[in-house]
Design a protein around this motif. Structure first.
Motif, mmCIF file in Angstrom:
data_model
loop_
_atom_site.group_PDB
_atom_site.id
_atom_site.type_symbol
_atom_site.label_atom_id
_atom_site.label_comp_id
_atom_site.label_asym_id
_atom_site.label_seq_id
_atom_site.Cartn_x
_atom_site.Cartn_y
_atom_site.Cartn_z
ATOM 1 N N VAL A 36 4.905 0.880 9.337
ATOM 2 C CA VAL A 36 4.919 1.270 7.850
ATOM 3 C C VAL A 36 4.148 0.367 7.131
ATOM 4 O O VAL A 36 4.533 -0.736 7.013
ATOM 5 C CB VAL A 36 6.054 1.716 7.271
ATOM 6 C CG1 VAL A 36 6.047 1.970 5.585
ATOM 7 C CG2 VAL A 36 6.788 2.864 7.877
ATOM 8 N N LEU A 55 10.690 4.848 2.793
ATOM 9 C CA LEU A 55 9.589 4.502 3.196
ATOM 10 C C LEU A 55 8.936 4.813 4.444
ATOM 11 O O LEU A 55 7.639 4.995 4.836
ATOM 12 C CB LEU A 55 9.411 2.861 3.294
ATOM 13 C CG LEU A 55 9.905 2.066 1.963
ATOM 14 C CD1 LEU A 55 10.299 0.606 2.178
ATOM 15 C CD2 LEU A 55 8.592 2.184 1.183
ATOM 16 N N ASP A 56 9.812 5.152 5.277
ATOM 17 C CA ASP A 56 9.549 5.819 6.745
ATOM 18 C C ASP A 56 9.153 7.207 6.840
ATOM 19 O O ASP A 56 8.483 8.018 7.595
ATOM 20 C CB ASP A 56 10.762 5.520 7.550
ATOM 21 C CG ASP A 56 10.356 5.718 8.941
ATOM 22 O OD1 ASP A 56 9.246 5.444 9.497
ATOM 23 O OD2 ASP A 56 11.136 6.245 9.759
ATOM 24 N N CYS A 103 10.128 -1.604 8.596
ATOM 25 C CA CYS A 103 8.986 -1.019 8.356
ATOM 26 C C CYS A 103 7.797 -1.688 9.333
ATOM 27 O O CYS A 103 6.864 -0.840 9.673
ATOM 28 C CB CYS A 103 8.374 -1.173 6.893
ATOM 29 S SG CYS A 103 9.367 -0.274 5.740
#
Length: 357
Positions: A340, A244-245, A335
């Motif tokens: 994110v 996700l990062d 996140c």
């Protein structure tokens, strides 16, 4: 590095598997269920491309072991299972074999038993470009995993404490070998900053290898007389957090670290991984039942993964990456702190543009 240490690693990693479930970032990922979206399973394709090679299954046997009689037997069983199922396979670090030709066969068995399969050699980032060439030659390898393991080295009784030369060493390795180079953590994750640095060096493929699986802090700490690094257990980011990062310019991503089931494989693939490496879950199977047991487990995983994609209405991995996914728990907190945006992931089937990095 001795064969005894290799045996210790297998024993201690297996003990972690036997101890049961740990906190795992994959548990923070939930597919949104759309009850009328399912398709027929015979329409599903699991084919993927890893390091430029088309493969029938999107999960593979990740780096484990080699370097002793016992680990050579484990590698033989792993290779047979890979040959009979078509999955890719990676060796453990071949560094010991470069210094001790007597144990080279414990790694070479991966190719001898699997002559037509996709085999990845594995070597530490601190090794020379010449060593990298020798590692590829030893296994007639289709790709080279270069592992980065500063946390493990820090806890390892005989480990290195000098890491500043690693980027330059990696650059020399990438320039020297004529097979794809896959940079791999050993269970502590590759951050967005690290992935961008890898891209800048010219690395085209990276296995984020997050925490939640075999913890090499625990493995190496058990080898210390005072067990004095317990406080570092759980260090790093999960594979889910790393996916996700990841920045837009990241290398092509693979994922591993704590993969326990076909559902975890589907989660990683839905978040952008092109392939998913499995170590601990398969190690336990092969230690208990040998090559045949692992062949059956891999076949079961392929069947289950096919069923999951059919349930989600995804004919292939590209369609899986368009399914709706909700991310919660500690991963959502990570996140949020990293900036994110997760909201678009939960609404991908609405056709809205995604701004997830």
């Amino acid at each position: 590095m001795s064969g005894d240490r290799k045996d210790d690693h297998v024993r201690l990693a297996a003990a972690q598997q036997a101890a049961g479930a740990r906190v795992n970032g994959f548990d923070d990922v939930t597919f949104v269920h759309h009850a009328l979206d399912g398709i027929d399973a015979d329409r599903v394709s699991l084919h993927t491309e890893i390091a430029g090679t088309r493969l029938p299954l999107p999960f593979y046997i990740n780096a484990m072991t080699g370097g002793s009689e016992m680990t050579g037997a484990v590698n033989r069983d792993l290779a047979i299972a890979a040959r009979e199922t078509g999955v890719a396979i990676a060796s453990g670090s071949v560094s010991i074999a470069l210094g001790d030709p007597d144990v080279a066969s414990t790694f070479r068995v991966l190719r001898d038993e699997n002559p037509d399969g996709f085999v990845m050699a594995n070597l530490g980032v601190e090794r020379s470009a010449d060593d990298a060439l020798r590692a590829v030659e030893l296994l007639d390898a289709d790709a080279l995993q270069v592992h980065v393991n500063a946390v493990q080295e820090t806890v390892m009784p005989e480990g290195s404490r000098s890491f500043s030369t690693w980027p330059a060493s990696l650059e020399r390795i990438v320039a020297a070998v004529d097979v794809p180079v896959i940079v791999k953590e050993v269970g502590f994750g590759l951050s967005a900053r690290t992935l961008q640095r890898l891209a800048d060096i010219g690395v085209a493929y990276a296995d984020v290898s997050g925490n939640g699986g075999t913890d090499f802090v625990r493995v190496e700490n058990e080898r210390r007389p005072r067990r004095d690094y317990t406080y570092l257990e759980g260090w790093g980011q999960s594979a889910v957090a790393c996916l996700l990062d990841a920045p837009a310019g990241a290398p092509e991503l693979l994922a591993s670290g704590g993969v326990r089931s076909p559902l975890d494989v589907a989660r990683a693939l839905a978040l952008g991984a092109r392939g998913v490496g499995v170590s601990g879950s398969f190690l336990s199977v092969v230690l208990d039942g040998g090559a045949e047991a692992l062949r059956e487990r891999i076949s079961d995983w392929a069947m289950h993964l096919t069923s999951l994609l059919a349930l989600l209405g995804a004919e292939d991995l590209a369609a899986l990456r368009s399914t709706d996914v909700v991310v919660g728990g500690a991963t959502a907190e990570f996140c949020a702190a990293r900036g994110v945006d997760l909201s678009a992931l939960a609404q991908r089937t609405l056709g809205r543009s995604s701004n997830v990095r």
